[in-house]
Design a protein around this motif. Structure first.
Motif, short mmCIF file in Angstrom:
data_model
loop_
_atom_site.label_atom_id
_atom_site.label_comp_id
_atom_site.label_asym_id
_atom_site.label_seq_id
_atom_site.Cartn_x
_atom_site.Cartn_y
_atom_site.Cartn_z
N GLY A 21 -46.07 -15.57 15.93
CA GLY A 21 -45.94 -14.13 15.29
C GLY A 21 -44.32 -14.11 14.92
N GLU A 22 -43.48 -15.13 14.92
CA GLU A 22 -42.36 -15.50 14.99
C GLU A 22 -42.54 -16.02 13.58
N GLY A 23 -43.15 -16.43 12.68
CA GLY A 23 -43.39 -17.36 11.46
C GLY A 23 -43.02 -18.93 11.98
N ARG A 24 -43.73 -19.33 13.50
CA ARG A 24 -43.27 -20.71 12.93
C ARG A 24 -44.74 -21.58 13.15
N ILE A 25 -44.27 -22.60 12.21
CA ILE A 25 -45.90 -22.96 11.60
C ILE A 25 -45.72 -24.01 12.95
N VAL A 26 -47.13 -24.32 13.43
CA VAL A 26 -47.12 -24.60 15.27
C VAL A 26 -47.45 -25.86 14.77
N ALA A 27 -48.72 -25.56 13.72
CA ALA A 27 -49.59 -27.11 13.64
C ALA A 27 -49.84 -26.74 11.58
N GLN A 28 -49.93 -27.98 10.76
CA GLN A 28 -50.75 -27.91 9.62
C GLN A 28 -51.06 -28.55 9.37
N ALA A 65 -56.17 -29.39 17.39
CA ALA A 65 -56.31 -30.89 18.63
C ALA A 65 -54.26 -30.88 18.40
N ASP A 66 -53.53 -31.09 16.90
CA ASP A 66 -52.29 -31.13 16.86
C ASP A 66 -51.23 -30.27 17.09
N ALA A 67 -52.17 -28.92 18.04
CA ALA A 67 -51.08 -27.78 18.69
C ALA A 67 -52.11 -28.09 19.81
N ASP A 68 -52.51 -28.34 20.38
CA ASP A 68 -53.34 -28.42 22.06
C ASP A 68 -54.22 -27.54 22.44
N THR A 69 -54.12 -26.63 20.65
CA THR A 69 -55.21 -25.01 21.12
C THR A 69 -56.57 -24.97 21.14
N ALA A 70 -56.64 -24.43 21.66
CA ALA A 70 -58.23 -23.99 21.26
C ALA A 70 -59.09 -22.78 20.14
N LEU A 71 -59.51 -23.11 19.49
CA LEU A 71 -59.58 -21.82 18.68
C LEU A 71 -59.59 -20.12 19.61
N THR A 72 -60.54 -19.88 20.81
CA THR A 72 -60.70 -18.85 21.03
C THR A 72 -59.03 -19.06 21.86
N GLU A 73 -58.45 -19.39 21.69
CA GLU A 73 -56.55 -18.67 21.49
C GLU A 73 -55.87 -18.19 20.94
N CYS A 74 -56.68 -18.49 19.85
CA CYS A 74 -56.70 -17.59 17.63
C CYS A 74 -56.42 -16.59 18.15
N ASP A 75 -55.72 -15.30 17.58
CA ASP A 75 -55.91 -13.89 17.81
C ASP A 75 -56.14 -13.63 16.42
#
Ligand code: KG4
Ligand code: ZN
Length: 346
Positions: A21-28, A65-75
């Motif tokens: 939400g701050e405009g940070r590109i966490v992974a791409q 995986a790069d962001a160590d994030t699960a899809l369910t954590e996305c809004d």
């Protein structure tokens, strides 16, 4: 913190990104298909669709995986739903629908042009509405007034080729590598922009629209005449194109209430000569100027995720239905009149 997964597959870049939400590109991640299309000198829709289908799912898994994030954590999952090459758009949109359904995360169908239109706000968080937008890509060449998310007024469009297309065709005529825009820009650096007399189509026309077909034909004639160096043709072409951009902006501005900032976006906005000419033009008028970094100008998924973030923040936000169809054509300003002489590219 809001987190959105963006998916882009409307042309020849397969891309996925996580933006907060701050405009940070966490992974791409982004995979260009240049090599696959190079032998043909242009994007082959069937090859593009197949390449997206092969690459997209593992790419999305890698970005998470790069962001160590699960899809369910996305809004939300924001995917390009048009305009573009329909096979590729369908690959991205269907993938997004499947992920949305499986993980119970809302889907946001994004207009690819809105991705470009809002990309300057991802790059420059201080950029506020309204702004004047020059959107110059491979498929589009438009001047718009942007008053907010989803609030676009088109003042000008091309009646034939888009500017990126004119760069690509010039590259092809000069025997340069694909994609053509960057190759023409590189060659132009060593050329004389005054050497080849080329037309500036529409110059001084009271209508603000663009036309590049005549310029491209003149490039072909200049090349076939054997009188000119390729670098001089490239430099003269680039100069003529820039003169057209500035002239059309001038006419558009006569029809628009003043706005504080001129913004450029889309693949051609990666061109340093175009950027600096626009910066000078804005400065002369006392306007601010902003252009995203080149990597955010050409197609990418961060701008799609960002458009999703901007849409999520709208007070009347509703997720897109899962039966939503891909749209090969999807104008940013549905009220804009069809332009006489324009083909299917509006
Ligand atoms: O925005 P984009 O990546 O894809 C579309 O949505 O069309 O734009 C691609 C276009 C191509 O025509 C490419 O040749 C052009 O942008 N382009 C450039 C440059 N980089 C990309 N044109 C001129 N100079 C560049 N450096
Ligand atoms: Zn694009």
């Amino acid at each position: 913190m809001t987190l959105v997964l963006g998916i882009e597959s409307s042309c020849d870049e397969t891309a996925a990104a996580l933006v907060d939400g701050e405009g940070r590109i966490v992974a791409q991640r982004i995979a260009s298909q240049d090599e696959a299309h190079a032998p043909y000198g242009g994007v082959v829709p069937e090859i593009a669709a197949r390449a997206h289908a092969e690459r997209l799912a593992p790419m999305i898994a890698s970005v998470l995986a790069d962001a160590d994030t699960a899809l369910t954590e996305c809004d939300a999952i924001a995917a390009t739903a048009g305009p573009g090459l329909i096979g590729g758009v369908m690959v991205g949109l269907v993938s997004a629908k499947a992920l949305a359904m499986a993980s119970d995360v809302p889907l946001i169908a994004i207009n690819h042009l809105e991705g470009h239109a809002l990309s300057p706000r991802l790059a420059d968080r201080a950029l506020e509405f309204p702004y004047a937008l020059l959107l110059v890509s491979g498929g589009h060449c438009q001047i718009l007034r942007v008053d907010g998310v989803g609030r676009y007024r088109r003042l000008a469009t091309t009646i034939d080729d888009a500017l990126g297309e004119a760069f690509d065709k010039t590259a092809k005529i000069l025997g340069l590598s694909f994609p053509g825009g960057p190759a023409v820009e590189r060659l132009a650096k060593g050329g004389d922009a005054q050497a080849v007399p080329l037309p500036r189509p529409m110059l001084k026309s009271r209508e603000p629209h663009f036309s590049f077909a005549g310029l491209k034909s003149a490039v072909l004639r200049a090349h076939n005449s054997g009188q000119y160096e390729a670098a001089d043709i490239a430099a003269s072409f680039q100069r003529a194109a820039i003169d057209c951009l500035l002239d059309r902006l001038r006419v558009s501005f006569e029809r628009m209430d003043a706005v504080p900032t001129l913004v450029v976006a889309g693949g051609v906005a990666a061109n340093a000569a175009v950027r600096s000419a626009l910066e000078g033009f804005a400065a002369e008028r006392g306007m601010g100027f902003t252009a995203p970094p080149p990597a955010l100008c050409t197609d990418n998924a961060a701008m799609i995720a960002w458009a999703g973030i901007e849409r999520l923040a709208l007070p009347d936000f509703t997720p897109s239905p899962l039966d939503l169809l891909a749209r090969p054509r999807w104008p940013l300003d549905p009220e804009a009149e069809a332009v006489r002489g324009a083909g299917v590219k509006a």
